[in-house]
Design an enzyme around this catalytic site. Sequence first.
Site, PDB file in Angstrom:
ATOM      1  N   TRP A  20       0.831  -1.205   0.000  1.00  0.00           N
ATOM      2  CA  TRP A  20       0.000   0.000   0.000  1.00  0.00           C
ATOM      3  C   TRP A  20       0.864   1.253   0.000  1.00  0.00           C
ATOM      4  CZ3 TRP A  20      -1.697   3.254   4.540  1.00  0.00           C
ATOM      5  CH2 TRP A  20      -0.860   3.112   5.643  1.00  0.00           C
ATOM      6  N   ASP A  21       2.145   1.083   0.296  1.00  0.00           N
ATOM      7  CA  ASP A  21       3.092   2.186   0.307  1.00  0.00           C
ATOM      8  C   ASP A  21       3.015   2.998  -0.992  1.00  0.00           C
ATOM      9  OD1 ASP A  21       3.801   0.117   2.073  1.00  0.00           O
ATOM     10  OD2 ASP A  21       5.918   0.620   2.062  1.00  0.00           O
TER      11      ASP A  21
ATOM     12  N   GLU B  18       0.878  -1.742  13.009  1.00  0.00           N
ATOM     13  CA  GLU B  18       0.957  -3.209  13.053  1.00  0.00           C
ATOM     14  C   GLU B  18       1.342  -3.739  14.429  1.00  0.00           C
ATOM     15  OE1 GLU B  18       3.529  -4.173   9.802  1.00  0.00           O
ATOM     16  OE2 GLU B  18       1.887  -4.150   8.356  1.00  0.00           O
TER      17      GLU B  18
ATOM     18  N   LYS C  66       3.283   1.651  16.385  1.00  0.00           N
ATOM     19  CA  LYS C  66       4.400   1.498  15.444  1.00  0.00           C
ATOM     20  C   LYS C  66       4.450   2.670  14.464  1.00  0.00           C
ATOM     21  CE  LYS C  66       6.103  -1.752  11.926  1.00  0.00           C
ATOM     22  NZ  LYS C  66       5.702  -2.810  11.003  1.00  0.00           N
ATOM     23  N   GLN C  67       3.283   3.057  13.953  1.00  0.00           N
ATOM     24  CA  GLN C  67       3.256   4.072  12.892  1.00  0.00           C
ATOM     25  C   GLN C  67       1.907   4.776  12.889  1.00  0.00           C
ATOM     26  OE1 GLN C  67       3.240   0.415  10.331  1.00  0.00           O
ATOM     27  NE2 GLN C  67       2.752   1.923   8.753  1.00  0.00           N
TER      28      GLN C  67
HETATM   29  C1  BGC Z   1       4.712  -1.299   7.665  1.00  0.00           C
HETATM   30  C2  BGC Z   1       3.680  -1.378   6.554  1.00  0.00           C
HETATM   31  C3  BGC Z   1       4.392  -1.274   5.227  1.00  0.00           C
HETATM   32  C4  BGC Z   1       5.495  -2.315   5.106  1.00  0.00           C
HETATM   33  C5  BGC Z   1       6.316  -2.130   3.848  1.00  0.00           C
HETATM   34  C6  BGC Z   1       5.754  -2.381   7.457  1.00  0.00           C
HETATM   35  O1  BGC Z   1       6.735  -2.290   8.445  1.00  0.00           O
HETATM   36  O2  BGC Z   1       4.109  -1.472   8.924  1.00  0.00           O
HETATM   37  O3  BGC Z   1       2.752  -0.324   6.685  1.00  0.00           O
HETATM   38  O4  BGC Z   1       3.474  -1.447   4.188  1.00  0.00           O
HETATM   39  O5  BGC Z   1       6.372  -2.175   6.200  1.00  0.00           O
HETATM   40  O6  BGC Z   1       6.925  -0.879   3.820  1.00  0.00           O
END
Ligand code: BGC
Length: 771
Positions: free
Chosen positions: A357-358, A488, A601-602
């Site tokens: 999804w990035d 996550e 985490k984000q």
């Molecule tokens: C992130 C995801 C991301 C993936 C690839 C993961 O660590 O939590 O949001 O899509 O990394 O960059």
Amino acid sequence: MKRYLSGDEWNIEEREFKPEHHPNSESLFSLGNGHMGQRANFEETYSGPSLQGNYLAGVYYPDKTRVGWWKNGYPEYFARVVNAPQWIGIRIFSGENELDLYRMDVSEFMRKLDMKSGILHRSFTASWPDGTSVRVETQRFLSMSRRELGAIRYRLTPVNFSGELSASLYLEGDVRNQNANYREKFWKPLGHGTSGRYSWLTSRTKKTGFEVCVAMSTRMRINGRSDTIAPDRESKVNFAAHRYRLTVQAGETIEWTKLAAVTTSRDHPADQLVQQACNLLDRAEKTGFDDLKKEHINWWNRKWDISDIRIEGDLSAQQGIRFNIFHLNQTYTGHDPRLNIGPKGFTGEKYGGSTYWDTEAYCLPYYLNTMDARVARNLLLYRYHQLDKAIENAVKLGFTNGAALFPMVTMTGEECHNEWEITFEEIHRNGAIAYAIFNYIRHTGDRQYLVEYGLEVLIALSRFWAQRVNFSSSKQQFVILGVTGPNEYENNVNNNWYTNLIAVWTLNYTLESLEYVQKNAPRRYEEILKRTHFDPQRETARWKSVADHTYFPEDKELGIFLQQEGYLDKEQILSDEVPEQERPVNQHWSWDRILRSSLIKQADVLQGIYFFESYFDLDTIRRNFDFYEPRTLHESSLSPCVHVILAAKLRRAEKAYQLYLRTSRLDLDDYNNEVGEGCHITSMAGTWLSVIEGFGGMRVVNHHLSFNPLLPESWQSLRFSINFRGNRIRIIITRKQIELTAANDEEVTIQIANQTFTLSGRKPLQVSFKA
Ligand code: BGC
């Protein structure tokens, strides 16, 4: 964190050789040109820890899934970008002594990435235990103007000895991916040989059948004189070498030039790969190393003219942003619509090199603003072409009636991710795909995209959400259960606010888009209804009802949206309370402990606020920011950029700046202790966003550009340019004024700090404001 690099605004430099830094440097100094890329491995033998990595865009292997407990709906394989045959190798011997920096005394070491020119330089003096030493200087690039070509110039001077020296310039086909699930080899060797001055190897990937030819030509000169010695050539299965043996005098400089051509069956008929590679080498030999280098540098000059960001007054921030832009430009050039942007680009193997999804959530704006709109359109079409697979994927999980769930990770449209809490639950990814369509149209004004492609995708996405909700009788509202949000560090939660928001937004956007297409392209509308078996009355009624009656968790007392139900029941820990040596927590804490803590985490709630900023007043944004930012660890590279943009919106320059350094120097300073595995390419687009949307305060509102700048204290000025609806606009922001100049004659309406101006023709518009 690891800080050992220096340099200036255009160069990243490593000035001392330390083996413990080498894996990081191999990632950071990686080269790529959209067609292929490689880690900054040394040409000569290196027996210390290293990840040898060469990658070819789009060449992947379906690595059989490995899990402890198989769950229905898991994919059969994980698509890995294959570690490809290696062409940089140069082995050097002085008598029995082999040049190997891991086993020698190294001084005057310098590794330099010249980002302006796209050239990797290296120089060092290395001594063997017997006291003899050599001085080496190298240059390497992957040509941007001839994408199947790479070039090395390797100069060596015996410092204090005369005698026998030999060099073997070779190709190596026996390579493997470091993290293959079953230690399987992905390549089958096909052929090898020499034709004229060239040697080559061909190989085929097992299962996927990609064929690849790697060919080389080499030359040697002593003290600048032209060719003196022809090499002995050897070729055998998986290996080809050109060997030079000579007697050297101390102080003489021997120079080898190695050109390599890499052709694949993605671009040429398989039976012509050798011929094509040799033709390429023929042409490249005629041009010569110096002119090839010039062509390559010209390409970069043109690229920088469009994509550069200049920050006056802050070297570290300047170097950081250029590093990010450099990697973005060398990873995805937009020349091949079949490709996408993997989280590690060509710099490592983690994440398999596939699409996440990035791309939609973070990368699209970079390409929208710095390249022709066709490039961004191709990124959307990539998903459009995978719609049938996304529908199949949803069917596997029990959805019906053309509902689509796009994969969490994919190469061909098939799901490749196999952790149930992500594969089945991180469904917010579907929302980013809808949002990207909206974002593209908002930026380009190309509504025709909706008519031709976008609406079909939106219908399938909305069908998914309409089936994924449940009606809760206790709440008398729709709920979305068992999901993983962007954060996550939480799994299997109910009513993740962000997921609910993007689901409802997608339903509303699809309803709007249906109306638009019905009104403006009625024939196409009918066609879409037929093609998708769409029942307008029944389906839109359900969508409206879900959109109007979905539950959003919030805490009225705190005045915040709740990341998910029950979030406040967790142990409330702030990120400041986590000692440095316990970070990143996923490397130090048990998963159970992570799940029970409030640590994030984000960006999650804040991701939603960022996407749909106009829905919220400033106080709401402030309250949520003040609550969530201190709980966020930013242990995903995708996180700090969103926080920068919101901090800047809240006029918190200092906070925005701290977070900016974290995103722009995330890899250079290795904030998350993982750069050895590869750089965070997709989040580099987030860094770009944090400058343009954060400090530049740029938005597209009601079809117009708007700016509300806020410069960090140390920045005297910020300059960048963007593409907007066929116009290129150059922007200079100083502490008191913003100046905009358009490249063509059309009038453009611009909002600056809530006032409207007209930018006419090529005349600069200057507006004063209070920083
Ligand atoms: C992130 C995801 C991301 C993936 C690839 C993961 O660590 O939590 O949001 O899509 O990394 O960059």
